[in-house]
Each structure stands twice: as C-alpha cells, then as structure tokens.
Scaffold this motif. Sequence first.
Motif, PDB file in Angstrom:
ATOM      1  N   THR B 566      49.425  52.217  31.468  1.00  0.00           N
ATOM      2  CA  THR B 566      49.406  53.430  32.298  1.00  0.00           C
ATOM      3  C   THR B 566      47.991  53.822  32.667  1.00  0.00           C
ATOM      4  N   ASN B 567      47.049  53.419  31.842  1.00  0.00           N
ATOM      5  CA  ASN B 567      45.660  53.754  32.132  1.00  0.00           C
ATOM      6  C   ASN B 567      45.162  52.933  33.331  1.00  0.00           C
ATOM      7  N   PRO B 568      44.776  53.612  34.413  1.00  0.00           N
ATOM      8  CA  PRO B 568      44.389  52.881  35.637  1.00  0.00           C
ATOM      9  C   PRO B 568      43.192  51.960  35.431  1.00  0.00           C
ATOM     10  N   ASP B 569      42.243  52.343  34.600  1.00  0.00           N
ATOM     11  CA  ASP B 569      41.083  51.482  34.373  1.00  0.00           C
ATOM     12  C   ASP B 569      41.485  50.192  33.664  1.00  0.00           C
ATOM     13  N   GLN B 570      42.375  50.384  32.711  1.00  0.00           N
ATOM     14  CA  GLN B 570      42.854  49.233  31.963  1.00  0.00           C
ATOM     15  C   GLN B 570      43.622  48.280  32.887  1.00  0.00           C
ATOM     16  N   ARG B 571      44.430  48.886  33.737  1.00  0.00           N
ATOM     17  CA  ARG B 571      45.216  48.099  34.686  1.00  0.00           C
ATOM     18  C   ARG B 571      44.288  47.305  35.607  1.00  0.00           C
ATOM     19  N   MET B 572      43.279  47.978  36.068  1.00  0.00           N
ATOM     20  CA  MET B 572      42.316  47.327  36.950  1.00  0.00           C
ATOM     21  C   MET B 572      41.647  46.142  36.241  1.00  0.00           C
ATOM     22  N   GLU B 573      41.330  46.367  34.967  1.00  0.00           N
ATOM     23  CA  GLU B 573      40.669  45.308  34.219  1.00  0.00           C
ATOM     24  C   GLU B 573      41.550  44.062  34.108  1.00  0.00           C
ATOM     25  N   VAL B 574      42.827  44.296  33.845  1.00  0.00           N
ATOM     26  CA  VAL B 574      43.753  43.149  33.732  1.00  0.00           C
ATOM     27  C   VAL B 574      43.812  42.390  35.065  1.00  0.00           C
ATOM     28  N   ILE B 575      43.945  43.112  36.153  1.00  0.00           N
ATOM     29  CA  ILE B 575      44.064  42.455  37.467  1.00  0.00           C
ATOM     30  C   ILE B 575      42.789  41.667  37.777  1.00  0.00           C
ATOM     31  N   ILE B 579      42.737  37.542  38.128  1.00  0.00           N
ATOM     32  CA  ILE B 579      42.557  36.894  39.439  1.00  0.00           C
ATOM     33  C   ILE B 579      41.124  36.411  39.641  1.00  0.00           C
ATOM     34  N   LEU B 580      40.148  37.232  39.268  1.00  0.00           N
ATOM     35  CA  LEU B 580      38.756  36.841  39.521  1.00  0.00           C
ATOM     36  C   LEU B 580      38.062  36.316  38.258  1.00  0.00           C
ATOM     37  N   GLY B 581      38.721  36.464  37.120  1.00  0.00           N
ATOM     38  CA  GLY B 581      38.135  35.941  35.887  1.00  0.00           C
ATOM     39  C   GLY B 581      36.920  36.720  35.428  1.00  0.00           C
ATOM     40  N   ARG B 582      36.873  37.982  35.743  1.00  0.00           N
ATOM     41  CA  ARG B 582      35.734  38.801  35.302  1.00  0.00           C
ATOM     42  C   ARG B 582      36.164  40.256  35.191  1.00  0.00           C
ATOM     43  N   LEU B 583      35.271  41.087  34.658  1.00  0.00           N
ATOM     44  CA  LEU B 583      35.544  42.520  34.572  1.00  0.00           C
ATOM     45  C   LEU B 583      35.183  43.184  35.894  1.00  0.00           C
ATOM     46  N   PRO B 584      35.826  44.300  36.212  1.00  0.00           N
ATOM     47  CA  PRO B 584      35.427  45.006  37.442  1.00  0.00           C
ATOM     48  C   PRO B 584      33.984  45.484  37.309  1.00  0.00           C
ATOM     49  N   LYS B 585      33.278  45.493  38.439  1.00  0.00           N
ATOM     50  CA  LYS B 585      31.898  45.985  38.412  1.00  0.00           C
ATOM     51  C   LYS B 585      31.914  47.505  38.598  1.00  0.00           C
ATOM     52  N   ALA B 586      30.815  48.118  38.216  1.00  0.00           N
ATOM     53  CA  ALA B 586      30.728  49.568  38.367  1.00  0.00           C
ATOM     54  C   ALA B 586      30.962  49.966  39.817  1.00  0.00           C
ATOM     55  N   SER B 587      30.416  49.158  40.731  1.00  0.00           N
ATOM     56  CA  SER B 587      30.539  49.494  42.153  1.00  0.00           C
ATOM     57  C   SER B 587      31.988  49.387  42.641  1.00  0.00           C
ATOM     58  N   GLU B 588      32.825  48.721  41.854  1.00  0.00           N
ATOM     59  CA  GLU B 588      34.217  48.548  42.283  1.00  0.00           C
ATOM     60  C   GLU B 588      35.148  49.601  41.679  1.00  0.00           C
ATOM     61  N   ARG B 589      34.614  50.397  40.780  1.00  0.00           N
ATOM     62  CA  ARG B 589      35.457  51.355  40.063  1.00  0.00           C
ATOM     63  C   ARG B 589      36.196  52.303  41.016  1.00  0.00           C
TER      64      ARG B 589
END
Lengths: 410, 613
Positions: B566-575, B579-589
């Motif tokens: 349910t946590n959107p940040d966590q969800r973003m991290e999984v995606i 798909i990209l094999g990395r963590l989201p960057k700050a600029s993508e938050r």
Amino acid sequence: MNRRKFIYSVGMTGMSLPFLNANSAVTSAPKAKSVINIFLSGGLSQYDSFNLEVEQSVRGNSKIINSNVDGVRVSHYFPTLAQQMDKLLVINSMKSNQGAHPAGIYKMLTSYDPRSSVTHPELGAWISKRLTTEQDSLPNFVSIGKGSAGTAGFFPGQWAALPVKNTSAGIDFVNRNPKVTQSKFAERLGILNTLNADFAQDHSTKETRAYVDTYLGSLKFMNSKDIDAFALENESESIVRLYDKQEFSRSCMLAGRLVERGVRFVKVELGGWDYHDNIYGKLPSNASKLDKGLSSLLNHLTQKGLLESTLVVVSTEFGRKPEVNPNKGRDHHPDGFTCLMAGAGVKAGQVYGTTTKDGQTAAEDVLDVIDFNATIAWRLGIDPNYEEKSASGRPFKMANQGEARRELFA
Amino acid sequence: MTRFLTLLCCLAASVSVAVAQSADQSEQSQRIDQLVRAKVDQVGQDRRPGIDEYTFCRRVYLDTIGRIPTIDELEMFIEDKDPDKRAGLIRKLLHSKGYQSHWYNYWADLLRVKYVGDKLHHPGNYAQWIKESLRSNKPYDQMAHELINAGGPLYKPGNGATGFYARESMPLDHLANSVKTFLGLSIECAQCHDHPFDIWTQKDFYKLAAFSSKTHLRVDPTANLEKKYAKDRRILKNKSFDEWIVYRESVRVKHAAIHGNGTGFMRLPHDYQYDDGKPHEVMEANVLFGEMPNLNHKVTKAELDTLNHKNAGPPINSRESLADWMVSSDNPLFTKSIVNRLWHQVMGTELVGPLGSLSPDDMGPHPELTEELVAIMKASRYDLKRFLSVLFNSRAYQSRAATLNADGPDYVLDGPIVRRLSAEAIVDSFLSLKTEDPDQYVPTEFQWDGFTHFYEKAQKMNVQDFVDYSIKGPGRAAFQKREEKAAKKRNGDMGPKHLWRVSTYGHVDGSHEVAMLLGKSDRELIDGANKEPNIPQILYLMNGHLEHEIMSQPLAYLHRKLEGITNPDQRMEVIWKAILGRLPKASERALVAHEQDDLIWALLNSNEFRFAK
C-alpha cells in the motif's frame, strides 16, 4: 514546402532521408503515379485463365469464352473479367529462370536470384525509396494480405512495406487500447518523456534518439487523419457497392483507396494457386475471387479517374505445365506464363506475346521477369538502371539487367 | 577426424596444463585491464569509473543469459555479503540453463538456422546440435570443424551439424558463407570476378573451393537404393497425389544426406575471363594463406585437364583438410574472428573490425589488446565459457558504459557502450516480469521433432513399409503433423508456450512475431538481426499485448510482487527494481503518485529498459 509532413518515413528512423529532387528521379514524363501489384503466389495456371490460344488438350477442363474485345478469349472461370478485357493487356510470354516457389517469388519481386550473401529490396521498396518526397504523409509501400511482407532487402528498414494483414483489423496496434482513455494515455506519455529525458542526460546516442523520434512519428501516425486511408468503413457508398465482401475484394478496395491518397506501390497478395492435384476442384473458388476483386478494382479506379495514372499489375512467380498430371493437377512451369497489366496507358484490350501451341515454351515477344519489372519502373518515370549499393558496397540495379519493354504502352 | 584430434593434442601439449584454473583466469582479466589502462593513459582519456552492484547485476544477466534478473534474483545478489560475489554470479550464470538459451539466439543468427519452405530442409536437428554444443560447452574450434566437415544423414539425431551445409548447398555460395562465418572474411565477390580492391582473385576462390568439390546435398536415396523405391513411386504417382507425396517425403527423411567430401580439384567456370587460366581448366586445391595441408591426390592436374569437363577427380576427403586449415590455431583469422565477435557481443564495439570483413593483417585500433585476447582464447583452448568469464571479470567490462557520439571518446575499447538489447533479450526480459522462473522451460536435453523422430523410426522400415505407410497414411499435411505430434509426446511436458524463452520456439511453433517486430534475425543472412526502431514495433510497444500480459494481468509475477503493498514509495521501488533493475532516483520520486499500470507502461516503453548501460 508543403505543410503536410512526411510523418511515416521520418518517424521510421528519426534521420532525414537522402532527399531526392523530384526532377532528378525522372527520366521521362511519368505516365504512372502509382502501382497496384496483385501478386498471385503459388503460380497461376495460364491455360486455365488468360492464355487459351493453345491446343485443346492443353486447356484441360477450361472452356473458352469470348470477352468484350474481339479476338481476346479467356477461360470460363473468369466471366466477370471477360467483360473488362478492354482495360487489360494480357502478356502470355512471361519467362522466369526459377521453378520453385520461394526462389520464383523472390525473383519476381526483386528481379534477382536469391543468394545467401545479400537480400535484395522488392520493387516496391526501390520505388518507394526513389519517389518518396517530403510532402508524403503515408508510407509509399504498403503490402496487404495474410502473412504480408515486403522486404527492404539491403535498404534500411524504413523502406520495407507497411503490412496490413487483414483489412478489418487495419494496421496492427495503431489504435489505443480502448480501456486506456485519451487522458490516461497522455499521462503515460508524460511519464515516458520524463524518464527518457533523464536517461538522455548521460546516455544519449544516435540509437536512443532514433527511438525518441520514432515514438514521435508513431504518435503522429496514430493521430493523423492518414489513418483514415486504412478505414474501409469510411469509403463512400458508390465505391463500396462495386465490391463484394470477400477479403481479397476488400483488399483491392483498400489498394484503390491508398492509391487515391498518393501511395506509390501497393502489393495485394492472393495466394493458393499451387494446384498439383485436383486443379479443377480447387481453382474455381480462387479464380472467382480474382475475377470479382480485380474487376471491381478496375471499375473503382475508372470511376475515380485514377486508371490513367495507376498501373495495375497482376503477376505470379511462374505458370503451370501444359499437361494435366495423373492427379489432375498441373506442376510448375516457368517458361511461358501469363501476367496482366491495366491502366497508365498500357495497350489495353490486346494480347502481347505467345507460347507455342503445345504450351511448352514462350514463343513470340518473350518477356523475362527482369524486363517486366524494368517496364514497371520506366512507366513510373524511373530509370531501371538506377543503382544502389549494398552494405558491403556491391552495386545493384533496380531491375537487375532488365530493359523496359516500351511497346507495351500506347 | 583423426587429423583433427592430432591437432588438438598438439595444441594441448603446447599449452600449460593449468589453464582451467581460476587464478589463471583472473590473471588474464587483469592483463586485459593493464593494457586498457595503459592505452587510456597514453591517449589522455579519463579512466572509466566502475559500476554499482545494481548496474552490474542487470548487465551481466543480459550478457550471459539474455534477460534481465527477476526482482528476487536482483535482491538476492544485492543482499549477498560475499566480497567475491560478482565472480560468483558470473560463474553461476555461465553454468545456468539461461546460457544456452541466450547464446543459441546468437549462433542461430550467425549460422542461419531457418525453416526454408518446400526444399527438404527442416532445421530442427541443426538447432538441436547447436543447443547441445552450447550445453556441453563444446570447444569452438571443434564446433567449427564439425560444421565445415559435416556429412551423412540430415535427420539422424546428433548429426545436425549437416544443417550447415544443407542451409546453403550451392557449393560456391556455401564456401563464401563458411569463410565469412568462421574467418570473418568477405570473399564472395571473387566468386564471380577478381575484386577491384581486394587481394583475392577468382582463381584463388576456385582453388579454395576445390577442397570441398563434389560435396552435395541429396534428398533422395543414392542411385543404387533409389532403384528399390522407384517402381512404387511410379505406381503411387499415378494413383494418388497424397500417397505419392507422402511416399516421396518419408523416404527422403530417411535418406537426405550430405554426400562427398572433396576431391581436391575444381574447374574454372565456363566463362572464365582472365589471362591466368582457361575456362574449365582444372584448379588444384590451395589455401588463401598460411600452411597448405597435405592432400593425397590420386590423379594430377595434367591428367584431369585431358578429361571431360565434369570430371574433378576421385574423392580424397579434402574437405576435412579445409576444416583443419580453417580452425587451426595458426590460421591468423580463425581465432581473431571469434575474439572480435565475442568482444562485439559483450562490449558492443569492434575489437578488430567489421564482423564479416576482416583482413589477415588487421589487428584493430589496439593491436596489443587484440593479441592478448587471441592468446587468451588459445590458452582457453576455445572454451567459450572460460573466455567469456575472463571478459566478464575484467574491470573494463565492469566499468561505466560509454556513449558513441561524434564528440565521444577516441578510444572505446576500455569498456562497453550503450546499446540496444537484442530482440530476443527484450522479449525474454518481459518473461522476467511474468514469472519468477523465466528459464524454467529451457530444455536440458535433445528435443525430438517430426523429422528426427521419423528418421529413427524409418531405420527399421523397408520399401514395403514405406508404401504401407503412405497408403494408410493420412495424407501430405497430416504426415508431418502426425510425426510432430509423436515427437512432442516423446519430449514430454514443455510447459505453456507463453512462458517459453524465444530460443525454445522451433520450426513447428511458428516464428515469434513480437521478436521479429523487435528485429530478430530472419536468418537469411549472416548476422541478420537489427536493432532499429520502426513504426509497427513502436505501435506494438505502446498498444500491443504487453498491456494484458504484464500491465494488467493479475497472474504476472510483477503483479503478485505488488500485491498487498500500500505504501506508494515501496510500490515504486518494486516496479523500478523489477523493470529497470535499480532503485528510483530522487529526481524520479515525483512520479510516485501515478497509477501502477501507467508507471509499468512507461518503464517498459522507456529507452532505459531496452538499452543496456
């Protein structure tokens, strides 16, 4: 410069085309602007269609019927076209050096024998590459039919045919998924732009930029009114009623619609002619498709005033043997087969070339497939000797060593 | 074959015994790095920085097994505390099932594995031979030797190397192809004329072709056997088309074979146009360069010249000598060509020159590096996994990818470049999002198809059995279908097709349309794959089946991973990781607020997804 943009081709590579000055591409005043090539893959039996001037045994079960032109007689499997022979030139002296399907088709479409060191562009790709200008918004090479393809050979991929596998479905995936609303789609594109811009900061290359450009081109294409060219449901009633509902007829209608919008080369494939057995059980239904679809197309082009500027070409990779074999079929025969032409000032209502009466070989005015292709190019105002180099620097001519047979035209 | 074994033994003796040990390997990786660093310093370029664990993990999965890591595989690697975990992952991947899947695509493109319509040539056995060679990590020189020298039945299980000759059975074209495939040399022009800029003449070409003269593909039984079949063929032909054609085709499956193995003589063409020879003149086999193997000629050129134009002398097995010469470690092009190819495949740049047009003397922009890599390949005794392992373990491979632009660096052999994934890698990477075990259905043993299956069955069939089979048989189309069905049964459960990797598709499974759209080779030409965008491809990526398969399909692995988050940040991290094999960057938050399916769509359509960096 015309306001209409060159959406399709620019999108294809994201790189500018080697633009041709329209004048330099032209060696004679072009009489044809477009070509519709109905390609009968499998090998049309010339002796059961348009070459009946042979001994009776050669004609098998085909009965001769008169056409609307004195002295031009066709097989009874083509009753509708019989009334259109005044628009058609019958070429009965075609000759190919290839007797197997893949090689024969390759030769007919590219003018070259297949080799494993290079693939050659199809005639449609040559014509598209030679004649595409900045004003064109649709691709100039479209291929209609199941399994349709039109290879660009050693040309860049952008010159390959745009395939339309099925006229009801139109171009694959050109429409947004209906569950994705316009605003949702826009939102997706917004995210994509952000991601791509970010990636481009450190990783921008010619290849990544080509992708960005091709997305732009694809989006323009999705949203352009040119898509309408592929929507047969928008065709006027006066044209729709010329055709029956069969897929081949609808493909012909689409070809006419594309030519009306300036597309240079449309290939429509009608396969299934390879009757090694039971030819008289199997041929009638396919013949009927060709009979009706082509007749309707000729009416369509006439009604729109497009027949003068459109060269309609009916071709096949080879013909069939004069003997009916013990399985009541006919085997491959590349020496003395039949093709048709219409429009663009061709000597309509006539027959060009003959086979011997026993049907074994082409006799008078033998027309090799490379000369046949050179004639098409010439009629479009293109020098058939026009040359391009493959990736390894080998020079190839558009119609191989073919020479235009100008006497086919008035 | 004896001669080849001797060759291998000599080679083995001349190389130190301990080559396979990993200490040697890491020394070799270091030597690459020393050369690269020295060159970078010499030309005054900055040394490239290394890459982080995320980038390494995605890159090495793509380059060894041809797909992105699943999110579990990525997390497992990131969490691994072993300081030597990169080397560990390389080893693990090179020995996993994914390796043969990925490298099969590469070899199938190079070797043009293709179903060719109505010529009797079905590539199933050929494909299986390649896969088996990759599974057993057959040394490359042995692989090449077997392909060049292959003979005997096309559909005999295990004899699939014959597919290489069958794929191009015109002798001169076949030779030009072989030379391009294994030596990276373009001599096809000399087939018809002396090349204006090249050193090879038409005469040279014919002398080389003389090694394999009289080799041919024959699909029907040989003349003697043919007599036994002929009578029934005639009867059936006049009786029923279907029965006749089943008879003909089934007999062919048993008897189609590569015959002849070279006479060592060949005649110039009837239209030979140069002063140094006459039309139909006999040419004695000779190599283009290097040492000429001994041939046991039974006649002389002078004797043959007096005979009929068709006569090229008795068979003396000279094709095997051609294979010996081609794959010899002394051949200046054989090793250089494969090293150039593998470097290109892994780094994206040409180490020596264009893959299909090298010259014997050319050593590329960094001759010392080329020399070193050639030496490493020889020391590896053409063990491709070992050679790749040396490359993957180098710092050069594990450094930041460069971009090739007009203002890009001059020296680009210091690491990989940004490049598009192959079509198969893109499609197989979708699989990493659809299932937790994307390699689950990669076969681990020989797969039967209708032809190998029937070949085996046909060994016990005599003429009358073939007649019976044809008469009782279900007709032309069903003949193949029936045998394919039996073969399939024999292979056992292959799993659902939508979870297969692209490499598992065989000639009976149809072409993989999405992979074709993305530029998979049509295998008409050597190295036929392309990585260009085009409108139909982009339309598919934006509006095609991915929508259902990955974005909205609740059974897709990615969706199961997202379930309950349910946590959107966590969800973003999984995606992002998936798909990209990395963590989201700050600029993508800032993107976090978007709908899940929109994010997945955008990432799948992004350049970062389809380009390796």
